[in-house]
Design a protein around this motif. Sequence first.
Motif, PDB file in Angstrom:
ATOM      1  N   VAL A  94       0.845  -1.204   0.000  1.00 32.62           N
ATOM      2  CA  VAL A  94       0.000   0.000   0.000  1.00 32.62           C
ATOM      3  C   VAL A  94       0.876   1.249   0.000  1.00 32.62           C
ATOM      4  O   VAL A  94       0.598   2.216  -0.727  1.00 32.62           O
ATOM      5  CB  VAL A  94      -0.971  -0.008   1.205  1.00 32.62           C
ATOM      6  N   ALA A  95       1.950   1.242   0.780  1.00 32.70           N
ATOM      7  CA  ALA A  95       2.845   2.407   0.837  1.00 32.70           C
ATOM      8  C   ALA A  95       3.488   2.671  -0.526  1.00 32.70           C
ATOM      9  O   ALA A  95       3.596   3.826  -0.946  1.00 32.70           O
ATOM     10  CB  ALA A  95       3.919   2.190   1.901  1.00 32.70           C
ATOM     11  N   VAL A  96       3.875   1.617  -1.213  1.00 32.13           N
ATOM     12  CA  VAL A  96       4.468   1.781  -2.547  1.00 32.13           C
ATOM     13  C   VAL A  96       3.434   2.353  -3.510  1.00 32.13           C
ATOM     14  O   VAL A  96       3.725   3.276  -4.282  1.00 32.13           O
ATOM     15  CB  VAL A  96       5.039   0.440  -3.061  1.00 32.13           C
ATOM     16  N   GLN A  97       2.212   1.848  -3.462  1.00 35.90           N
ATOM     17  CA  GLN A  97       1.143   2.367  -4.330  1.00 35.90           C
ATOM     18  C   GLN A  97       0.847   3.834  -4.019  1.00 35.90           C
ATOM     19  O   GLN A  97       0.669   4.643  -4.946  1.00 35.90           O
ATOM     20  CB  GLN A  97      -0.136   1.543  -4.161  1.00 35.90           C
ATOM     21  N   MET A  98       0.795   4.182  -2.753  1.00 35.98           N
ATOM     22  CA  MET A  98       0.533   5.566  -2.366  1.00 35.98           C
ATOM     23  C   MET A  98       1.668   6.480  -2.820  1.00 35.98           C
ATOM     24  O   MET A  98       1.432   7.597  -3.270  1.00 35.98           O
ATOM     25  CB  MET A  98       0.332   5.671  -0.853  1.00 35.98           C
ATOM     26  N   ARG A  99       2.909   6.023  -2.708  1.00 38.23           N
ATOM     27  CA  ARG A  99       4.062   6.813  -3.151  1.00 38.23           C
ATOM     28  C   ARG A  99       3.965   7.085  -4.645  1.00 38.23           C
ATOM     29  O   ARG A  99       4.183   8.193  -5.104  1.00 38.23           O
ATOM     30  CB  ARG A  99       5.359   6.068  -2.807  1.00 38.23           C
ATOM     31  N   ARG A 100       3.622   6.049  -5.400  1.00 36.69           N
ATOM     32  CA  ARG A 100       3.498   6.211  -6.855  1.00 36.69           C
ATOM     33  C   ARG A 100       2.364   7.160  -7.226  1.00 36.69           C
ATOM     34  O   ARG A 100       2.492   7.964  -8.143  1.00 36.69           O
ATOM     35  CB  ARG A 100       3.266   4.861  -7.513  1.00 36.69           C
TER      36      ARG A 100
ATOM     37  N   ALA B 174       4.321   8.887  15.275  1.00 40.85           N
ATOM     38  CA  ALA B 174       3.935   9.551  16.520  1.00 40.85           C
ATOM     39  C   ALA B 174       4.700   8.888  17.661  1.00 40.85           C
ATOM     40  O   ALA B 174       5.445   7.926  17.458  1.00 40.85           O
ATOM     41  CB  ALA B 174       2.430   9.436  16.734  1.00 40.85           C
ATOM     42  N   ARG B 175       4.482   9.348  18.832  1.00 43.92           N
ATOM     43  CA  ARG B 175       5.208   8.859  20.001  1.00 43.92           C
ATOM     44  C   ARG B 175       5.020   7.357  20.251  1.00 43.92           C
ATOM     45  O   ARG B 175       5.958   6.668  20.630  1.00 43.92           O
ATOM     46  CB  ARG B 175       4.735   9.639  21.218  1.00 43.92           C
ATOM     47  N   CYS B 176       3.832   6.830  20.012  1.00 47.95           N
ATOM     48  CA  CYS B 176       3.554   5.422  20.316  1.00 47.95           C
ATOM     49  C   CYS B 176       3.726   4.512  19.088  1.00 47.95           C
ATOM     50  O   CYS B 176       3.285   3.379  19.104  1.00 47.95           O
ATOM     51  CB  CYS B 176       2.150   5.272  20.890  1.00 47.95           C
ATOM     52  N   GLN B 177       4.380   5.007  18.044  1.00 47.55           N
ATOM     53  CA  GLN B 177       4.570   4.221  16.831  1.00 47.55           C
ATOM     54  C   GLN B 177       6.059   4.086  16.536  1.00 47.55           C
ATOM     55  O   GLN B 177       6.859   4.918  16.899  1.00 47.55           O
ATOM     56  CB  GLN B 177       3.864   4.893  15.650  1.00 47.55           C
ATOM     57  N   THR B 178       6.389   3.007  15.817  1.00 48.35           N
ATOM     58  CA  THR B 178       7.763   2.736  15.454  1.00 48.35           C
ATOM     59  C   THR B 178       7.892   2.771  13.941  1.00 48.35           C
ATOM     60  O   THR B 178       7.120   2.111  13.239  1.00 48.35           O
ATOM     61  CB  THR B 178       8.189   1.356  15.981  1.00 48.35           C
ATOM     62  N   LEU B 179       8.868   3.494  13.434  1.00 50.66           N
ATOM     63  CA  LEU B 179       9.112   3.548  11.997  1.00 50.66           C
ATOM     64  C   LEU B 179       9.738   2.234  11.548  1.00 50.66           C
ATOM     65  O   LEU B 179      10.749   1.803  12.097  1.00 50.66           O
ATOM     66  CB  LEU B 179      10.035   4.708  11.664  1.00 50.66           C
ATOM     67  N   LEU B 180       9.123   1.587  10.574  1.00 51.78           N
ATOM     68  CA  LEU B 180       9.677   0.364  10.016  1.00 51.78           C
ATOM     69  C   LEU B 180      10.311   0.608   8.648  1.00 51.78           C
ATOM     70  O   LEU B 180      11.396   0.112   8.371  1.00 51.78           O
ATOM     71  CB  LEU B 180       8.598  -0.713   9.888  1.00 51.78           C
ATOM     72  N   THR B 181       9.614   1.370   7.801  1.00 48.57           N
ATOM     73  CA  THR B 181      10.085   1.575   6.432  1.00 48.57           C
ATOM     74  C   THR B 181       9.690   2.960   5.936  1.00 48.57           C
ATOM     75  O   THR B 181       8.585   3.418   6.213  1.00 48.57           O
ATOM     76  CB  THR B 181       9.457   0.531   5.485  1.00 48.57           C
ATOM     77  N   LEU B 182      10.572   3.569   5.189  1.00 49.62           N
ATOM     78  CA  LEU B 182      10.277   4.828   4.494  1.00 49.62           C
ATOM     79  C   LEU B 182      10.343   4.537   3.009  1.00 49.62           C
ATOM     80  O   LEU B 182      11.373   4.083   2.513  1.00 49.62           O
ATOM     81  CB  LEU B 182      11.277   5.917   4.864  1.00 49.62           C
ATOM     82  N   ILE B 183       9.249   4.786   2.302  1.00 50.70           N
ATOM     83  CA  ILE B 183       9.208   4.644   0.850  1.00 50.70           C
ATOM     84  C   ILE B 183       9.402   6.054   0.298  1.00 50.70           C
ATOM     85  O   ILE B 183       8.492   6.866   0.337  1.00 50.70           O
ATOM     86  CB  ILE B 183       7.866   4.058   0.370  1.00 50.70           C
ATOM     87  N   ALA B 184      10.603   6.340  -0.146  1.00 54.35           N
ATOM     88  CA  ALA B 184      10.937   7.710  -0.581  1.00 54.35           C
ATOM     89  C   ALA B 184      10.868   7.863  -2.090  1.00 54.35           C
ATOM     90  O   ALA B 184      11.034   7.001  -2.846  1.00 54.35           O
ATOM     91  CB  ALA B 184      12.324   8.088  -0.097  1.00 54.35           C
TER      92      ALA B 184
END
Length: 62
Positions: free
Chosen positions: A20-26, A52-62
Amino acid sequence: MDAASPKRAALASYENAYAVAVQMRRSTGRPHFVLRTNDPLQPFRVTSIGPARCQTLLTLIA
């Protein structure tokens, strides 16, 4: 994840969130993040805003 709901497990998986993140990036041209939440019903979240404070970054689709 509830074993009685394989469809929910597939939809709430990291692999699905990444797709979904890849599709949104495109479609938007903006970077998107895959975040881990503390919610068992939505363990991963896709957003164009950093974690946010209670979330952990797993991946950035740049």
